[in-house]
Motif scaffolding. Structure first.
Motif, PDB file in Angstrom:
ATOM      1  N   ALA A 122      -3.412   9.150  -5.255  1.00 51.05           N
ATOM      2  CA  ALA A 122      -4.089   7.907  -5.609  1.00 51.05           C
ATOM      3  C   ALA A 122      -4.139   7.716  -7.118  1.00 51.05           C
ATOM      4  CB  ALA A 122      -5.497   7.908  -5.021  1.00 51.05           C
ATOM      5  N   THR A 123      -4.242   8.824  -7.842  1.00 44.82           N
ATOM      6  CA  THR A 123      -4.281   8.749  -9.312  1.00 44.82           C
ATOM      7  C   THR A 123      -2.914   8.404  -9.885  1.00 44.82           C
ATOM      8  OG1 THR A 123      -6.095  10.339  -9.407  1.00 44.82           O
ATOM      9  CG2 THR A 123      -4.798  10.042 -11.414  1.00 44.82           C
ATOM     10  N   HIS A 124      -1.886   9.079  -9.410  1.00 42.77           N
ATOM     11  CA  HIS A 124      -0.551   8.920  -9.984  1.00 42.77           C
ATOM     12  C   HIS A 124       0.237   7.757  -9.386  1.00 42.77           C
ATOM     13  CE1 HIS A 124      -0.820  12.527 -12.430  1.00 42.77           C
ATOM     14  NE2 HIS A 124      -1.325  13.155 -11.371  1.00 42.77           N
TER      15      HIS A 124
ATOM     16  N   PRO B  77      -1.134   4.624  -7.675  1.00 39.30           N
ATOM     17  CA  PRO B  77      -2.240   3.792  -7.156  1.00 39.30           C
ATOM     18  C   PRO B  77      -1.796   2.619  -6.294  1.00 39.30           C
ATOM     19  CG  PRO B  77      -1.906   3.385  -9.497  1.00 39.30           C
ATOM     20  CD  PRO B  77      -1.051   4.563  -9.141  1.00 39.30           C
ATOM     21  N   ASP B  78      -0.537   2.195  -6.389  1.00 36.30           N
ATOM     22  CA  ASP B  78      -0.064   1.056  -5.594  1.00 36.30           C
ATOM     23  C   ASP B  78       0.533   1.471  -4.256  1.00 36.30           C
ATOM     24  OD1 ASP B  78      -0.819  -0.687  -7.642  1.00 36.30           O
ATOM     25  OD2 ASP B  78       1.119  -0.447  -8.665  1.00 36.30           O
ATOM     26  N   ASP B  79       0.657   2.781  -4.025  1.00 43.95           N
ATOM     27  CA  ASP B  79       1.253   3.269  -2.785  1.00 43.95           C
ATOM     28  C   ASP B  79       0.218   3.289  -1.665  1.00 43.95           C
ATOM     29  OD1 ASP B  79       3.420   3.679  -4.393  1.00 43.95           O
ATOM     30  OD2 ASP B  79       3.496   5.859  -4.149  1.00 43.95           O
ATOM     31  N   GLY B  80       0.702   3.153  -0.445  1.00 44.66           N
ATOM     32  CA  GLY B  80      -0.159   3.301   0.716  1.00 44.66           C
ATOM     33  C   GLY B  80      -0.377   4.764   1.042  1.00 44.66           C
ATOM     34  N   PHE B  81      -1.309   5.013   1.969  1.00 42.62           N
ATOM     35  CA  PHE B  81      -1.678   6.380   2.305  1.00 42.62           C
ATOM     36  C   PHE B  81      -2.119   6.443   3.753  1.00 42.62           C
ATOM     37  CE2 PHE B  81      -4.743   9.832   2.702  1.00 42.62           C
ATOM     38  CZ  PHE B  81      -4.117  10.873   2.052  1.00 42.62           C
ATOM     39  N   LEU B  82      -1.566   7.391   4.505  1.00 45.88           N
ATOM     40  CA  LEU B  82      -1.991   7.640   5.875  1.00 45.88           C
ATOM     41  C   LEU B  82      -2.264   9.121   6.026  1.00 45.88           C
ATOM     42  CD1 LEU B  82      -2.394   6.818   8.887  1.00 45.88           C
ATOM     43  CD2 LEU B  82       0.048   7.286   9.204  1.00 45.88           C
ATOM     44  N   GLY B  83      -3.466   9.458   6.450  1.00 46.61           N
ATOM     45  CA  GLY B  83      -3.807  10.859   6.658  1.00 46.61           C
ATOM     46  C   GLY B  83      -4.612  11.023   7.915  1.00 46.61           C
ATOM     47  N   GLU B  84      -4.462  12.168   8.553  1.00 48.02           N
ATOM     48  CA  GLU B  84      -5.167  12.415   9.807  1.00 48.02           C
ATOM     49  C   GLU B  84      -6.672  12.251   9.634  1.00 48.02           C
ATOM     50  OE1 GLU B  84      -5.426  15.705  13.401  1.00 48.02           O
ATOM     51  OE2 GLU B  84      -4.373  16.221  11.551  1.00 48.02           O
ATOM     52  N   GLU B  85      -7.204  12.704   8.516  1.00 48.13           N
ATOM     53  CA  GLU B  85      -8.646  12.627   8.290  1.00 48.13           C
ATOM     54  C   GLU B  85      -9.079  11.375   7.542  1.00 48.13           C
ATOM     55  OE1 GLU B  85      -6.877  15.403   7.754  1.00 48.13           O
ATOM     56  OE2 GLU B  85      -7.693  16.725   9.300  1.00 48.13           O
TER      57      GLU B  85
ATOM     58  N   GLY C 170      -0.902  -0.159   0.828  1.00 44.19           N
ATOM     59  CA  GLY C 170      -0.573  -0.310  -0.585  1.00 44.19           C
ATOM     60  C   GLY C 170       0.289  -1.538  -0.786  1.00 44.19           C
ATOM     61  N   THR C 171       0.778  -1.711  -2.017  1.00 44.02           N
ATOM     62  CA  THR C 171       1.580  -2.892  -2.340  1.00 44.02           C
ATOM     63  C   THR C 171       2.992  -2.550  -2.816  1.00 44.02           C
ATOM     64  OG1 THR C 171       0.695  -2.875  -4.596  1.00 44.02           O
ATOM     65  CG2 THR C 171      -0.469  -4.223  -2.958  1.00 44.02           C
ATOM     66  N   SER C 172       3.299  -1.274  -2.995  1.00 46.16           N
ATOM     67  CA  SER C 172       4.581  -0.877  -3.584  1.00 46.16           C
ATOM     68  C   SER C 172       5.711  -0.755  -2.575  1.00 46.16           C
ATOM     69  CB  SER C 172       4.418   0.470  -4.296  1.00 46.16           C
ATOM     70  OG  SER C 172       4.177   1.491  -3.344  1.00 46.16           O
ATOM     71  N   GLY C 173       5.383  -0.685  -1.271  1.00 48.47           N
ATOM     72  CA  GLY C 173       6.390  -0.402  -0.248  1.00 48.47           C
ATOM     73  C   GLY C 173       6.440   1.065   0.122  1.00 48.47           C
ATOM     74  N   PHE C 174       5.863   1.926  -0.731  1.00 48.41           N
ATOM     75  CA  PHE C 174       5.811   3.359  -0.446  1.00 48.41           C
ATOM     76  C   PHE C 174       4.503   3.705   0.260  1.00 48.41           C
ATOM     77  CE2 PHE C 174       8.732   3.168  -4.049  1.00 48.41           C
ATOM     78  CZ  PHE C 174       9.749   4.015  -3.618  1.00 48.41           C
ATOM     79  N   ARG C 175       4.570   4.683   1.155  1.00 46.73           N
ATOM     80  CA  ARG C 175       3.373   5.187   1.810  1.00 46.73           C
ATOM     81  C   ARG C 175       3.489   6.694   1.974  1.00 46.73           C
ATOM     82  NH1 ARG C 175       0.984   3.921   7.862  1.00 46.73           N
ATOM     83  NH2 ARG C 175       2.971   4.857   8.457  1.00 46.73           N
TER      84      ARG C 175
END
Length: 198
Positions: A1-3, A5-13, A19-24
Motif C-alpha cells: 500500500a505504501t509503495h 498506492p494505486d494498485d488493488g489488493f486481495l487477501g484472505e484476511e 485500485g486504479t492502476s490495473g494491477f492487483r
C-alpha cells in the motif's frame, strides 16, 4: 500500500480493495493453515500479482523448507535460483498425481472420477495446498487436482505453473483462478485428466 498506492489488493484476511492502476496484489499469508497448526512443515506464503485480471507474477515461499518458487510472465519460473520446468510425461499410466484430499471430491460428487484417476496413474501423493502446484512446476509430479480453493490460494501458483511450461485451468478447461476447482498439469496430460474429471 505504501509503495504501490494505486494498485488493488486481495487477501484472505483483508477482502478485496480495488485500485486504479490495473494491477492487483493477491496475498495468502499462510497457505496450508491446517499443516501449519499441526506442525507439518508444508505451508507457505503466497504473493500473486495480476494485471487486468490475469496473473502475471507469483511467489510461493515455503520457509521451513527453505524454498522460494517465483515466476514473472515471460521470464520463466524458478525454485530459489534454479530454473524449473514441468515434466515431459505424456501417458497417464506413467504419471504421478497430486491432490488435496479425497473428501473434497466426495463433497462435489466426483469421487468416482478421482478413483478413476487413481486407477489410471502410476502413483498418487496427497500434497495439498500450494505444494502440489509447485511440484508440478518443477517437474516432480505431473498434475495436481484440487477443489475448494479461492483466488488467494492459486493466483501466484497459476503464474508459476504456466511460466514453467504447464497448463492451469478449472475442471471445465477455463484458464481462471475464480472457481473452486482447479487442475494444474504439465500440459501434455491436461486433456486426458479433464476428460476423466468431466
Amino acid at each position: 500500500a505504501t509503495h504501490f498506492p494505486d494498485d488493488g489488493f486481495l487477501g484472505e484476511e483483508y477482502g478485496d480493495q480495488p485500485g486504479t492502476s490495473g494491477f492487483r496484489w493477491v496475498i495468502d499469508p499462510i497457505d496450508g493453515t491446517r499443516s501449519f497448526v499441526r506442525h507439518i512443515p508444508i505451508w507457505g506464503t503466497l504473493v500473486g500479482l495480476e494485471y487486468k485480471g490475469e496473473p502475471i507474477a507469483g511467489v510461493a515461499y515455503a520457509p521451513v523448507l527453505g524454498q522460494v518458487y517465483r515466476a514473472l510472465r515471460g521470464d520463466g519460473a524458478f525454485m530459489n535460483d534454479r530454473r524449473i520446468n514441468v515434466a515431459r510425461t505424456d501417458q497417464l499410466s506413467d504419471a504421478l498425481m497430486c491432490y488435496s484430499s479425497l473428501n473434497w471430491f466426495t463433497k462435489v460428487g466426483r469421487e468416482a472420477a478421482f478413483l478413476e484417476l487413481v486407477r489410471r496413474t502410476q502413483r498418487q501423493r496427497g500434497f495439498g495446498d500450494f505444494y502440489g502446484f509447485c511440484l508440478v512446476a518443477e517437474g516432480a509430479c505431473d498434475f495436481m487436482i484440487d477443489h475448494g480453493v479461492h483466488e488467494w490460494d492459486v493466483s501466484a501458483l497459476k503464474a508459476i505453473v504456466e511460466e514453467a511450461g504447464g497448463t492451469f485451468t478449472d475442471w471445465a478447461g477455463t484458464p481462471t483462478t475464480k472457481t473452486p476447482d482447479v487442475l494444474a498439469s504439465n500440459g501434455r496430460l491436461h486433456a486426458a485428466v479433464l476428460d476423466i474429471l468431466r
